[in-house]
Structure formats: C-alpha cells, structure tokens
Design an enzyme around this catalytic site. Structure first.
Site, PDB file in Angstrom:
ATOM      1  N   CYS A  95       0.676  -1.281  -0.099  1.00 39.12           N
ATOM      2  CA  CYS A  95      -0.245  -0.006  -0.040  1.00 39.12           C
ATOM      3  C   CYS A  95       0.755   1.242   0.139  1.00 39.12           C
ATOM      4  O   CYS A  95       0.355   2.274  -0.463  1.00 39.12           O
ATOM      5  CB  CYS A  95      -0.830   0.071   1.205  1.00 39.12           C
ATOM      6  N   HIS A 152      19.412   0.239  -0.444  1.00 36.91           N
ATOM      7  CA  HIS A 152      17.959   0.569  -0.300  1.00 36.91           C
ATOM      8  C   HIS A 152      17.150  -0.724   0.005  1.00 36.91           C
ATOM      9  O   HIS A 152      16.251  -0.714   1.040  1.00 36.91           O
ATOM     10  CB  HIS A 152      17.305   1.077  -1.237  1.00 36.91           C
TER      11      HIS A 152
END
Length: 439
Positions: A49, A90
């Site tokens: 989401c 990352h």
C-alpha cells in the site's frame, strides 16, 4: 556480471493516489509485462500500500526501467532510480524498517519475504536477485534481533493499549470498552484484538460502524446511549470520539461503579481532543484516569528510542553491504573459475580418449588402466588450476575486475554478450510461467 537496477515509488515522494495509479494491474500482470522486455534476466516486484518497487537484472537495466516507467504513466518526479550499489543499500534499509513511514515497523519484512517467495515460485529470479533478497531478509531479522528498533508504541492507539497493559499488569481476561469507531478507535480496537482479553465492546454514535468493526475483530457492538450499562463490568475504557462534549461525566461513572466490587480498578484512558471524560472522575475511589498527554510522552519516547536504534541498524547495514559486495565479487570469480574448469576438463576428456584409443591399437587395456589414465589427467588438471583458482578469488575480493576480464579473454571464456540469446529463452519461459494463474 550483469548488475541490479531498481525503481522505487513510495510514500516519500508519491501520494497514495499516485501509487495506486502507477500500476492498475495485479502482481502477475506486472511480472508478465517485465519478463516480456528484451534482455531482462531476472526481476522481482514489491507492491504494497505504501510502495511499488521493481528490481531487475539486465545488461540494459536503466533503459528497461525508464521505458517501463513511461509505460506506467508515472511522473518521473515521484520515482527514484537506483544503480547496483544504491539498490542493494535501499533493499537492506527497507528490510530493516528504515524506509517505512513508521521506523522499525515489522510488517514490511513479512511483505518482502512473501513477495520475493512469490516471484521465486514464478521463477523470475536467479542467482543475483536471490543473493540480494536472501541477504536482505537475513539483515532484516538481524536488525530486529540485535536492536530495539521495533519496540514500543508509536501511535496514540497502540500506546493506549500498552499503557493499559502496564497499569493492569496484563490484559488477560479483562473486559474492555472502546468508545468511538473513528480512525483512532479502530487502531485501539485492532491493537486490543492482539491481546488475550475476555471481551471487547465497541460503542459508537453510528451503530452500524460499531457493528462493522466489532464483526471484523470478533467483538460486540454497543449503542452509545448504552455505554453506562457496559461500564459497570468494564476493566478498561478507552474513549476517542470527536464529540464536542463529555461522553463520560463524573455522574455517569459514579453511578456505573456504585455496586461494583470495590477491589476492582476501573482504568479510563481518554485519547480524545477535546476530552471525552470529565477530569474529576479521577477523584473517585478505584478509578484511574489517563489522558492523551500521558500517551504522547510514551509515543515520543518510543520515536526517540527508535531513531537511536536506527543508528545501530545503519551500522549493521554497512557491515552487511560489505559482505554482500564481497559475495558478489566471489560469484564473479566463481563464474570464471567454473568456465575455466569446464573448458580444461573438456580438453582432458578428449585427450584421455585419444590416449586410450592409441593404447588400444597396440594393447588390450582394461578397466584398471582406463581408471589410472582418468585419475592421472584429473590430478594434472586440478594441480595446474589450483593456484590460478586462488589468484582469481583473491583478485575478486580485492575488486580487480580488470584482471578477471583479462583472464576471461586470454582463455576465450564465455562472455556475457554471447550468453544473451541463450538466456533470453529462459525469460520467455518465465513469461509463460507467470501467466499461469494459480501456480
């Protein structure tokens, strides 16, 4: 060795609507589309989401990702494009909870594990991405085991539940009444659902909303004008409505606890602004009142603690990045060593067969003689290649890629460009597998 590139659309730059509109299809559709790109050897998609992240292994990774972003119709100002080193850092930060909206949250690690497992099942991954994601999952676990980055409550709702648990020394077997079914009320109810409470009652001005939440969490819906009835048996009341007046006055509380067992404490937690509970109820016997200021202190302490723990997590990530890069360097050397051994072993087998055929022309040789020749040639090859193997691995660890490339050229070993056409059919098979729903 072909390296990893990635593109990231997350809450840091994009709004929820922008993330939702970035890709309208499901995960299968995304993987299928990526695998149709020429020269894509491996790919993984993380879609939650709060983010859409795409990792690819390709000799033309940058152009592949730019083209894909263009097809998605996503504005480049909401996308971060990363090269190999940035992608690895990352990914490890993401698994460690450092890229989340709430630093240290645990949900993202489970999402990475599930989505990576899904892509692996669809066979869209290979050695390069497997190495990266295995390391990321390992690092995510290590950070949570060795730091306190995921400890403590960071929302008012969860903090209220933790506070109740601390004051009452546990919530097992307790009756809890939640007043208000707005955003905070839902957070409280969900946090309570994870505890071993006896019963949870949800009261709200709109009874239908109370019913919806109660049904979802296995609780009981209560009409707001019936709160006094359930207050009699409650151990904890957490109130967070948007009402402009008191929901629980001193009079209501006093009347509700009149015939209550005097040894039972009633804990009232007011997380509304303006307040739902009249302050003077704290003067009643066996009643304890906490308000939003108490909870803010808990949340602020938690956030401060997590930020301190994040520094420890950063140190772990840097250590693990170094090990991961070393692992990739060794893999590159191992690929050259493997090709070199295969090439020399092919020569060994051909020359051994020639020797056997020549001997057979003059003498009858049996199994023992053939085995001796096989052991001899095998031993010679291994002894000749032992030192070069050591040197190649040392060169890889030192990052001497030029030396590795020279060795590859000197021995005419397979080059990556020569493998593209060979690899691409596998990607075609990937596409077929991805399109098989339900696998």
């Amino acid at each position: 060795m072909t390296e990893i590139s990635s593109m990231v659309i997350s809450h840091k730059k994009a709004k929820i609507e922008e993330m939702e509109s970035a890709w309208h299809g499901d995960l299968d559709g995304l993987l299928h589309h990526l695998c149709n790109y020429e020269y894509v050897h491996e790919c993984v998609v993380l879609k939650t989401c709060n983010r859409v992240e795409i990792y690819v292994v390709s000799p033309k990774s940058s152009s592949v990702l730019f083209s894909f972003a263009k097809e998605m119709g996503a504005s480049t100002h909401i996308i971060d494009f990363y090269g190999h080193d940035e992608s690895l850092e990352h990914l490890l930060r993401l698994a460690g909870g450092l890229e989340s909206m709430i630093v240290g949250e645990d949900q993202i690690l489970g999402q990475i594990k599930d989505l990576y497992a899904y892509c692996k099942k669809k066979e869209t991954t290979g050695k390069i991405l497997d190495t990266a994601f295995d390391k990321a999952i390992q690092v995510g676990k290590r950070i949570r085991n060795e730091t306190r980055i995921n400890k403590g409550s960071v929302s008012i709702g969860s903090a209220a539940v933790d506070l109740a648990e601390d004051i009452l020394e546990g919530l097992t077997g307790k009756y809890v009444l939640v007043i208000g079914a707005g955003e905070i009320g839902v957070l409280v109810a969900k946090a309570l659902a994870e505890k071993n409470i006896e019963a949870i009652y949800i009261a709200n001005r709109t009874f239908k909303k109370a019913e919806e939440i109660a049904y979802e969490l296995g609780g009981h819906a209560v009409r707001l004008d019936e709160v006094e009835v359930y207050l009699k048996d409650a151990d904890v009341v957490i109130s967070g409505t948007g009402a402009p007046h008191y929901i629980l006055t001193r009079e209501i509380v006093e009347k509700a606890i009149k015939d209550r067992d005097k040894s039972r404490k009633l804990l009232l937690i007011d997380i509304a602004n303006p307040r739902d509970i009249e302050e003077s109820v704290a003067e009643l016997a066996n009643v304890e009142l906490c308000n939003i200021d108490n909870l803010r202190v808990i949340s602020e302490k938690t956030l401060k603690m997590r930020k301190e723990e994040a520094k420890k997590a950063e140190e772990i990530i840097q250590d693990e990045i170094r090990l991961l890069n070393l692992q990739y360097k060794r893999q590159k050397a191992d690929k050259i060593i493997s090709d070199l051994y295969r090439q020399v072993y092919d020569v060994r087998i051909r020359e051994r067969e020639k020797a056997v055929n020549r001997l057979c022309a003059y003498h009858t040789i049996g199994e023992i003689e053939t085995e001796v020749l096989d052991d001899l040639t095998h031993s010679i090859v291994n002894k000749i290649l032992a030192e070069p193997t050591k040197v190649l691995r040392q060169a890889a660890e030192l990052g001497n890629e030029e030396f590795l490339d020279v060795v590859s050229r000197v021995f005419c070993l397979e080059k990556e460009k020569a493998n593209i056409e060979k690899i691409k059919p596998d990607c075609g098979n990937m596409t077929n597998r991805v399109s098989e729903k339900g696998n």
